[in-house]
Design a protein around this motif. Structure first.
Motif, short mmCIF file in Angstrom:
data_model
loop_
_atom_site.label_atom_id
_atom_site.label_comp_id
_atom_site.label_asym_id
_atom_site.label_seq_id
_atom_site.Cartn_x
_atom_site.Cartn_y
_atom_site.Cartn_z
N ASP A 44 -8.82 2.74 -2.41
CA ASP A 44 -8.11 1.47 -1.78
C ASP A 44 -8.28 0.23 -2.52
N SER A 74 -0.13 -3.33 4.55
CA SER A 74 -0.94 -1.84 4.24
C SER A 74 -1.03 -1.51 5.98
N ASP A 113 -3.11 1.05 6.59
CA ASP A 113 -4.46 1.79 6.09
C ASP A 113 -5.47 0.83 7.04
N LEU A 140 -8.19 -1.05 4.81
CA LEU A 140 -7.53 -2.23 4.07
C LEU A 140 -7.45 -3.30 5.28
N LYS A 141 -6.97 -2.95 6.47
CA LYS A 141 -6.58 -3.85 7.47
C LYS A 141 -7.56 -4.40 7.94
N ASP A 146 0.76 -1.15 0.16
CA ASP A 146 0.05 0.13 0.17
C ASP A 146 0.69 1.09 0.04
N PHE A 159 -5.40 -1.79 -4.70
CA PHE A 159 -4.59 -2.58 -4.08
C PHE A 159 -5.19 -4.15 -4.14
#
Length: 136
Positions: free
Chosen positions: A87, A104, A106, A109-110, A4, A90
Motif C-alpha cells: 500500500d 481508501s 483499506d 491506510l485508513k 486506492d 499510494f
C-alpha cells in the motif's frame, strides 16, 4: 487525489465509490496515478474477470490520455504502511505529486489517517467533505 484500488474496483459495483469515479469522469476532480497504481487497477480488474471489457478499455484509454489526471513515472521509496507494504505505492504517488488526499477503504491506510499533509480518508468521509465544500 489518489484513489486506492479497493475504491476504484468498488466503483464498478455502484455506491459512493462510483460517485467518486463519476466526479473524475465529469472533470470535477483530478486523480493522481503512478505506473504501479495503474498496473494494480488493471491486474485486479482482469483477475476479477469483470464482464464489461468495454468499460475496462475506456478506463485504460482515459489513463493513457491523461484525462483529468496527473501521472508520475517516478515516486520516492517510502516505508509508511508497515502492515501492508504494498500500500506504500499510494502514499508514494501522493508525495510525488503533492496530492493532499488519498481515498481508501483499506484499514492499513485508513489507520494512518494522515501522512505529512496528506489526509487518508474513506470514500464516505470524502463525499461528505466534497458535498460540504459545494454548499460553501
Amino acid at each position: 487525489m489518489v484513489v486506492d484500488t479497493n475504491v476504484f474496483i468498488s466503483s464498478f459495483f455502484g455506491g459512493i465509490p462510483r460517485q467518486i469515479i463519476n466526479c473524475w469522469k465529469k472533470g470535477k476532480i483530478t486523480l493522481c496515478f503512478s505506473q504501479k497504481i495503474i498496473e494494480e487497477y488493471i491486474e485486479v480488474l482482469n483477475r476479477l474477470g469483470l464482464k464489461d471489457k468495454n468499460e475496462i478499455q475506456n478506463l485504460t484509454k482515459l489513463f493513457a490520455e491523461g484525462y483529468n489526471s496527473i501521472f508520475t513515472a517516478k515516486t520516492p521509496d517510502l516505508e509508511v504502511v508497515e502492515d501492508d507494504p504494498d500500500d506504500n505505492k499510494f502514499i508514494e504517488c501522493a508525495v510525488a505529486l503533492d496530492c493532499k488526499i488519498i481515498i481508501s477503504g483499506d484499514k492499513h491506510l485508513k489507520n494512518i489517517k494522515k501522512y505529512i499533509d496528506i489526509d487518508i480518508m474513506s470514500p464516505k468521509e470524502f463525499i461528505k467533505i466534497w458535498i460540504q465544500k459545494k454548499k460553501d
